[in-house]
Design a protein around this motif. Structure first.
Motif: not given
Length: 163
Positions: A27-34, A40-41, A46-53, A83-88
């Motif tokens: 559970v602790d490991l899962l919480n850390r991953e979440v 990351n999300v 922010t990456i998608v916003k800047s990529a769209n701009k 492609e970069e944003t789709n990969a992320k």
């Protein structure tokens, strides 16, 4: 037999506690991953916003410029950004699927711990019930064995005294 009846529940309790420790660790490991996935999300947003701009700026440049080679370069840049944003995005989705799998495993482990607890409680109630009946029966059996041994010894001594 009484000792065996006492050792088995202790063994099961130890097994249940070790399962609980492993469950809490998962559970602790899962919480850390979440938490990491949430970061990351947010980074992806922010990456998608800047990529769209950037794409909008490049599209405007493309409309303003009539040179075909420049338009091709702009199209290549736009495609690279997409492609970069789709990969992320794919990476985040893959991590989300992994987390969902881990959640299912953790739920299974939680149910397993609950089942072990249920079995241990049931066994404890049976062992207590059997101890309640077993201890008095053992004492009564010991008393009757002692009485029968004494009577047998008295009969043997009487038989030995007879010529």
């Amino acid at each position: 037999m009484v000792f065996t009846a006492m050792i088995y529940p202790l063994q099961k309790k130890l097994e249940r506690e070790s399962e609980m420790i492993a469950y809490n660790q998962q559970v602790d490991l899962l919480n850390r991953e979440v938490k990491t996935l949430r970061l990351n999300v947010e980074e992806l947003k922010t990456i998608v916003k800047s990529a769209n701009k950037e794409c909008e700026i490049l599209e405007n440049e493309k409309k303003a410029n009539k040179n075909i080679t420049v338009k091709d370069k702009i199209d290549a840049k736009i495609k690279l950004i997409q492609e970069e944003t789709n990969a992320k995005n794919f990476s985040c989705k893959k991590k989300l699927e992994e987390l969902n799998t881990k959640v299912i495993i953790i739920k299974y482990n939680k149910e397993k711990i609950a089942l072990l607890k249920k079995y241990a409680d049931t066994y404890n109630s049976y062992s207590i019930g059997l101890l309640i009946f077993g201890i008095p029966l053992s004492i009564i059996g010991l008393i009757f064995w002692t009485i029968s041994t004494i009577k047998t010894e008295k009969l043997r001594t009487k038989e030995l005294r007879r010529p």
